[in-house]
Design a protein around this motif. Structure first.
Motif, mmCIF file in Angstrom:
data_model
loop_
_atom_site.group_PDB
_atom_site.id
_atom_site.type_symbol
_atom_site.label_atom_id
_atom_site.label_comp_id
_atom_site.label_asym_id
_atom_site.label_seq_id
_atom_site.Cartn_x
_atom_site.Cartn_y
_atom_site.Cartn_z
ATOM 1 N N SER A 1 -2.242 4.587 -2.519
ATOM 2 C CA SER A 1 -3.345 5.447 -1.615
ATOM 3 C C SER A 1 -3.219 6.769 -1.697
ATOM 4 O O SER A 1 -2.192 7.467 -1.688
ATOM 5 C CB SER A 1 -2.774 4.996 -0.036
ATOM 6 O OG SER A 1 -3.646 5.628 0.869
ATOM 7 N N GLY B 1 -7.758 7.349 1.023
ATOM 8 C CA GLY B 1 -6.985 6.361 0.697
ATOM 9 C C GLY B 1 -6.525 5.459 1.858
ATOM 10 O O GLY B 1 -6.905 5.874 3.129
ATOM 11 N N ILE C 1 0.807 -1.092 0.053
ATOM 12 C CA ILE C 1 0.075 -0.012 0.041
ATOM 13 C C ILE C 1 0.967 1.262 0.084
ATOM 14 O O ILE C 1 1.470 1.313 0.844
ATOM 15 C CB ILE C 1 -0.993 -0.108 1.137
ATOM 16 C CG1 ILE C 1 -1.884 -1.151 1.247
ATOM 17 C CG2 ILE C 1 -1.763 1.316 1.141
ATOM 18 C CD1 ILE C 1 -2.657 -1.459 2.262
#
Length: 178
Positions: A132, A137, A107
């Motif tokens: 994100s 996000g 991520i």
């Protein structure tokens, strides 16, 4: 001691500690329903479910789609030198694990699509990545403020460990990969 956001039990009921109201100098507790799930980044707690688009394919990826697998979640950025220095070891570990039982998920925060695309290509990162972006996000949803931050989840989506150094991660994955 309890911190803001902690769940505490009083008289058999669960409450969320919302902190001290400095105006009235009182502790503010929010009564929780019986079906409340305490999602957290702490070991033993369930990891908050998510749905996001995988960066390179656009295909939705979700925690529920990974159920039944151990999942290594790595919050990182291409601009973060400690994050980048981990990539060769993560690549090695990713090659070693049984993909039917394990998944890695990156991520990426505070980054641009162009930088992430170039980084993935240059470093041949093979596991799914989610970019994100903004207040909606995953970085903000999980309140991640330090890079890298990593979480190892069990097949039911509960946190096994947080921020394992690479040596401990390798040992743990080896134990679980048997």
């Amino acid at each position: 001691m309890t911190e803001t956001g902690d769940i505490i039990t009083l008289g058999g009921r669960q409450y969320k500690n919302n902190g001290v109201n400095t105006y009235s100098n009182t502790l503010e507790l929010e009564a929780l329903t019986n079906d409340y799930i305490d999602y957290s980044l702490r070991a033993g707690r369930p990891f908050r479910p998510f749905v996001a688009s995988e960066f390179t394919t656009g295909i939705p990826v979700s925690l529920s789609s990974l159920k039944g697998k151990y999942v290594y979640v790595d919050f990182w950025g291409t601009w973060c030198s400690p994050c980048v220095s981990m990539i060769p070891t993560l690549k090695k570990l990713y090659r070693q694990v049984d993909k039917k039982r394990f998944e890695f998920l990156g991520i990426v925060g505070n980054d641009t699509p162009e930088r992430l695309r170039a980084f993935i290509k240059k470093h041949e990162v093979k596991w799914p990545q989610v970019l994100s972006v903004g207040k909606t996000g995953l970085i903000d949803q999980y309140h991640v403020t330090t890079y890298p931050t990593s979480i190892l989840l069990d097949p039911n989506g509960k946190v096994i460990a947080i921020n394992l150094d690479l040596e401990k991660l390798e040992t743990k994955l080896s134990e679980l990969n048997k």
